[in-house]
Motif scaffolding. Structure first.
Motif, PDB file in Angstrom:
ATOM      1  N   ALA A  40     -23.803  -0.571 -26.961  1.00  0.00           N
ATOM      2  CA  ALA A  40     -24.974  -1.448 -27.029  1.00  0.00           C
ATOM      3  C   ALA A  40     -24.577  -2.919 -27.009  1.00  0.00           C
ATOM      4  O   ALA A  40     -25.419  -3.806 -27.180  1.00  0.00           O
ATOM      5  N   GLY A  41     -23.270  -3.186 -26.831  1.00  0.00           N
ATOM      6  CA  GLY A  41     -22.790  -4.556 -26.732  1.00  0.00           C
ATOM      7  C   GLY A  41     -22.525  -5.229 -28.062  1.00  0.00           C
ATOM      8  O   GLY A  41     -22.422  -6.451 -28.125  1.00  0.00           O
ATOM      9  N   LYS A  42     -22.413  -4.441 -29.130  1.00  0.00           N
ATOM     10  CA  LYS A  42     -22.166  -5.010 -30.452  1.00  0.00           C
ATOM     11  C   LYS A  42     -20.747  -4.694 -30.893  1.00  0.00           C
ATOM     12  O   LYS A  42     -20.152  -3.711 -30.465  1.00  0.00           O
ATOM     13  N   GLY A  43     -20.214  -5.515 -31.795  1.00  0.00           N
ATOM     14  CA  GLY A  43     -18.853  -5.328 -32.283  1.00  0.00           C
ATOM     15  C   GLY A  43     -18.785  -4.365 -33.453  1.00  0.00           C
ATOM     16  O   GLY A  43     -19.765  -4.187 -34.183  1.00  0.00           O
ATOM     17  N   VAL A  44     -17.613  -3.737 -33.638  1.00  0.00           N
ATOM     18  CA  VAL A  44     -17.444  -2.788 -34.742  1.00  0.00           C
ATOM     19  C   VAL A  44     -17.443  -3.486 -36.100  1.00  0.00           C
ATOM     20  O   VAL A  44     -17.546  -2.817 -37.124  1.00  0.00           O
ATOM     21  N   ASP A  45     -17.377  -4.824 -36.106  1.00  0.00           N
ATOM     22  CA  ASP A  45     -17.424  -5.532 -37.384  1.00  0.00           C
ATOM     23  C   ASP A  45     -18.731  -5.251 -38.122  1.00  0.00           C
ATOM     24  O   ASP A  45     -18.812  -5.382 -39.336  1.00  0.00           O
ATOM     25  N   GLU A  46     -19.748  -4.809 -37.377  1.00  0.00           N
ATOM     26  CA  GLU A  46     -21.018  -4.449 -38.020  1.00  0.00           C
ATOM     27  C   GLU A  46     -20.867  -3.213 -38.899  1.00  0.00           C
ATOM     28  O   GLU A  46     -21.703  -2.959 -39.769  1.00  0.00           O
ATOM     29  N   LEU A  47     -19.807  -2.440 -38.679  1.00  0.00           N
ATOM     30  CA  LEU A  47     -19.552  -1.265 -39.514  1.00  0.00           C
ATOM     31  C   LEU A  47     -18.757  -1.625 -40.765  1.00  0.00           C
ATOM     32  O   LEU A  47     -18.551  -0.788 -41.635  1.00  0.00           O
ATOM     33  N   GLY A  48     -18.281  -2.857 -40.829  1.00  0.00           N
ATOM     34  CA  GLY A  48     -17.590  -3.327 -42.022  1.00  0.00           C
ATOM     35  C   GLY A  48     -16.081  -3.222 -41.941  1.00  0.00           C
ATOM     36  O   GLY A  48     -15.523  -2.525 -41.094  1.00  0.00           O
ATOM     37  N   GLU A  49     -15.432  -3.935 -42.850  1.00  0.00           N
ATOM     38  CA  GLU A  49     -13.971  -3.985 -42.895  1.00  0.00           C
ATOM     39  C   GLU A  49     -13.371  -2.629 -43.225  1.00  0.00           C
ATOM     40  O   GLU A  49     -12.297  -2.278 -42.742  1.00  0.00           O
ATOM     41  N   GLN A  50     -14.068  -1.831 -44.042  1.00  0.00           N
ATOM     42  CA  GLN A  50     -13.551  -0.513 -44.411  1.00  0.00           C
ATOM     43  C   GLN A  50     -13.431   0.373 -43.175  1.00  0.00           C
ATOM     44  O   GLN A  50     -12.450   1.100 -43.016  1.00  0.00           O
ATOM     45  N   TYR A  51     -14.430   0.303 -42.277  1.00  0.00           N
ATOM     46  CA  TYR A  51     -14.346   1.094 -41.052  1.00  0.00           C
ATOM     47  C   TYR A  51     -13.137   0.671 -40.235  1.00  0.00           C
ATOM     48  O   TYR A  51     -12.360   1.499 -39.747  1.00  0.00           O
ATOM     49  N   ARG A  52     -12.955  -0.647 -40.064  1.00  0.00           N
ATOM     50  CA  ARG A  52     -11.835  -1.152 -39.258  1.00  0.00           C
ATOM     51  C   ARG A  52     -10.499  -0.668 -39.811  1.00  0.00           C
ATOM     52  O   ARG A  52      -9.612  -0.254 -39.074  1.00  0.00           O
ATOM     53  N   GLU A  53     -10.356  -0.696 -41.141  1.00  0.00           N
ATOM     54  CA  GLU A  53      -9.106  -0.265 -41.763  1.00  0.00           C
ATOM     55  C   GLU A  53      -8.890   1.241 -41.565  1.00  0.00           C
ATOM     56  O   GLU A  53      -7.784   1.682 -41.263  1.00  0.00           O
ATOM     57  N   GLN A  54      -9.949   2.029 -41.714  1.00  0.00           N
ATOM     58  CA  GLN A  54      -9.828   3.478 -41.517  1.00  0.00           C
ATOM     59  C   GLN A  54      -9.480   3.805 -40.070  1.00  0.00           C
ATOM     60  O   GLN A  54      -8.662   4.690 -39.793  1.00  0.00           O
ATOM     61  N   TRP A  55     -10.076   3.066 -39.140  1.00  0.00           N
ATOM     62  CA  TRP A  55      -9.783   3.264 -37.713  1.00  0.00           C
ATOM     63  C   TRP A  55      -8.312   2.942 -37.425  1.00  0.00           C
ATOM     64  O   TRP A  55      -7.606   3.723 -36.788  1.00  0.00           O
ATOM     65  N   LEU A  56      -7.831   1.801 -37.952  1.00  0.00           N
ATOM     66  CA  LEU A  56      -6.435   1.430 -37.722  1.00  0.00           C
ATOM     67  C   LEU A  56      -5.496   2.470 -38.322  1.00  0.00           C
ATOM     68  O   LEU A  56      -4.479   2.816 -37.722  1.00  0.00           O
ATOM     69  N   GLN A  57      -5.841   2.989 -39.476  1.00  0.00           N
ATOM     70  CA  GLN A  57      -4.990   4.009 -40.097  1.00  0.00           C
ATOM     71  C   GLN A  57      -4.942   5.288 -39.263  1.00  0.00           C
ATOM     72  O   GLN A  57      -3.908   5.961 -39.207  1.00  0.00           O
ATOM     73  N   ARG A  58      -6.039   5.626 -38.603  1.00  0.00           N
ATOM     74  CA  ARG A  58      -6.029   6.800 -37.713  1.00  0.00           C
ATOM     75  C   ARG A  58      -5.098   6.562 -36.518  1.00  0.00           C
ATOM     76  O   ARG A  58      -4.339   7.450 -36.120  1.00  0.00           O
ATOM     77  N   VAL A  59      -5.148   5.359 -35.963  1.00  0.00           N
ATOM     78  CA  VAL A  59      -4.285   5.004 -34.825  1.00  0.00           C
ATOM     79  C   VAL A  59      -2.816   5.032 -35.249  1.00  0.00           C
ATOM     80  O   VAL A  59      -1.969   5.645 -34.591  1.00  0.00           O
ATOM     81  N   ILE A  60      -2.522   4.357 -36.348  1.00  0.00           N
ATOM     82  CA  ILE A  60      -1.148   4.311 -36.846  1.00  0.00           C
ATOM     83  C   ILE A  60      -0.662   5.716 -37.199  1.00  0.00           C
ATOM     84  O   ILE A  60       0.486   6.078 -36.932  1.00  0.00           O
ATOM     85  N   GLY A  61      -1.550   6.525 -37.779  1.00  0.00           N
ATOM     86  CA  GLY A  61      -1.195   7.903 -38.114  1.00  0.00           C
ATOM     87  C   GLY A  61      -0.766   8.697 -36.889  1.00  0.00           C
ATOM     88  O   GLY A  61       0.191   9.480 -36.945  1.00  0.00           O
ATOM     89  N   ALA A  62      -1.449   8.480 -35.765  1.00  0.00           N
ATOM     90  CA  ALA A  62      -1.080   9.168 -34.524  1.00  0.00           C
ATOM     91  C   ALA A  62       0.314   8.732 -34.066  1.00  0.00           C
ATOM     92  O   ALA A  62       1.134   9.570 -33.657  1.00  0.00           O
ATOM     93  N   CYS A  63       0.598   7.433 -34.156  1.00  0.00           N
ATOM     94  CA  CYS A  63       1.930   6.935 -33.770  1.00  0.00           C
ATOM     95  C   CYS A  63       2.995   7.496 -34.699  1.00  0.00           C
ATOM     96  O   CYS A  63       4.064   7.940 -34.250  1.00  0.00           O
ATOM     97  N   ARG A  64       2.709   7.501 -35.988  1.00  0.00           N
ATOM     98  CA  ARG A  64       3.671   8.013 -36.962  1.00  0.00           C
ATOM     99  C   ARG A  64       3.952   9.499 -36.730  1.00  0.00           C
ATOM    100  O   ARG A  64       5.091   9.955 -36.865  1.00  0.00           O
ATOM    101  N   THR A  65       2.929  10.259 -36.379  1.00  0.00           N
ATOM    102  CA  THR A  65       3.110  11.694 -36.114  1.00  0.00           C
ATOM    103  C   THR A  65       4.106  11.910 -34.978  1.00  0.00           C
ATOM    104  O   THR A  65       4.984  12.771 -35.067  1.00  0.00           O
ATOM    105  N   HIS A  66       3.996  11.119 -33.919  1.00  0.00           N
ATOM    106  CA  HIS A  66       4.952  11.219 -32.806  1.00  0.00           C
ATOM    107  C   HIS A  66       6.360  10.897 -33.285  1.00  0.00           C
ATOM    108  O   HIS A  66       7.323  11.574 -32.921  1.00  0.00           O
ATOM    109  N   HIS A  67       6.486   9.855 -34.105  1.00  0.00           N
ATOM    110  CA  HIS A  67       7.806   9.469 -34.600  1.00  0.00           C
ATOM    111  C   HIS A  67       8.416  10.545 -35.486  1.00  0.00           C
ATOM    112  O   HIS A  67       9.622  10.782 -35.443  1.00  0.00           O
ATOM    113  N   LEU A  68       7.589  11.197 -36.276  1.00  0.00           N
ATOM    114  CA  LEU A  68       8.099  12.231 -37.184  1.00  0.00           C
ATOM    115  C   LEU A  68       8.690  13.425 -36.434  1.00  0.00           C
ATOM    116  O   LEU A  68       9.505  14.160 -36.979  1.00  0.00           O
ATOM    117  N   ILE A  69       8.278  13.608 -35.172  1.00  0.00           N
ATOM    118  CA  ILE A  69       8.877  14.686 -34.371  1.00  0.00           C
ATOM    119  C   ILE A  69       9.881  14.139 -33.352  1.00  0.00           C
ATOM    120  O   ILE A  69      10.288  14.833 -32.431  1.00  0.00           O
TER     121      ILE A  69
END
Length: 194
Positions: free
Chosen positions: A54-83
């Motif tokens: 709809a052309g809006k930024g994710v900041d409307e979901l709040g800082e907690q959403y942004r942090e949870q999203w980043l942790q999911r991304v980092i978690g995926a990278c870490r999973t690759h590294h662990l193997i």
């Protein structure tokens, strides 16, 4: 062809605002080097995708959403590294603190992390995003660009030792990927354990 001579593990984060070429260059690097590719867009919630559509930024979901999203991304990278796999990751990382968090989360595993910030002129960003919008190729719209540019904290030389900035106005992703790889390697060479 890009070549990795190192046996040490690494993660390259390709950062920048929308339209800078993060996904294209990260995917190209992953294919060339032969490592997995992680796209942060794949870790957004359905609510975030609807907002961006709809052309809006994710900041409307709040800082907690942004942090949870980043942790999911980092978690995926870490999973690759662990193997035992290296990773090329496309993730906006628009602020100094987000870049530092991403680098630290990988370094904590004993792997090397770099951020390649793809710097692109506003005219080129608008051209790319207008073309992308016309084809319906992505949920993030051109109307979000100004908000991203306002939120952006450009990396400053000597302040972020694991970040390198390259010009990404070039429309050939292979050339940009090659420059990104060379620049990140020269930042401080990946350990060569041969």
């Amino acid at each position: 062809m890009l070549q990795s001579r190192t046996h040490s593990q690494w993660c390259l984060f390709f950062a920048g605002v929308q339209g800078a070429g993060k996904s294209t260059v990260a995917l190209r690097t992953g294919v060339e080097i032969g490592c997995p590719y992680v796209d942060a867009d794949d870790y957004h919630s359905e609510a975030a995708i609807q907002l961006m559509s709809a052309g809006k930024g994710v900041d409307e979901l709040g800082e907690q959403y942004r942090e949870q999203w980043l942790q999911r991304v980092i978690g995926a990278c870490r999973t690759h590294h662990l193997i035992g796999l290296n990773v090329a990751c496309a993730c906006s990382l628009l602020t100094k603190s987000l870049r530092a968090e991403a680098v630290l989360s990988i370094s904590d595993l004993g792997a090397e992390a770099r951020v390649v910030f793809l710097d692109c002129s506003k005219d080129e960003l608008c051209r790319r995003l207008t073309a992308r919008d016309a084809k319906g190729q992505h949920f993030a719209r051109l109307s979000m660009l100004d908000g991203q540019l306002e939120a952006l904290e450009l990396p400053i030389a000597d302040e972020e030792s694991n970040v390198v900035v390259i010009n990404a106005d070039d429309r050939d992703p292979a050339r940009v990927a090659c420059r990104a790889w060379l620049a990140s390697s020269q930042l401080h060479p990946f350990r060569d354990l041969d």
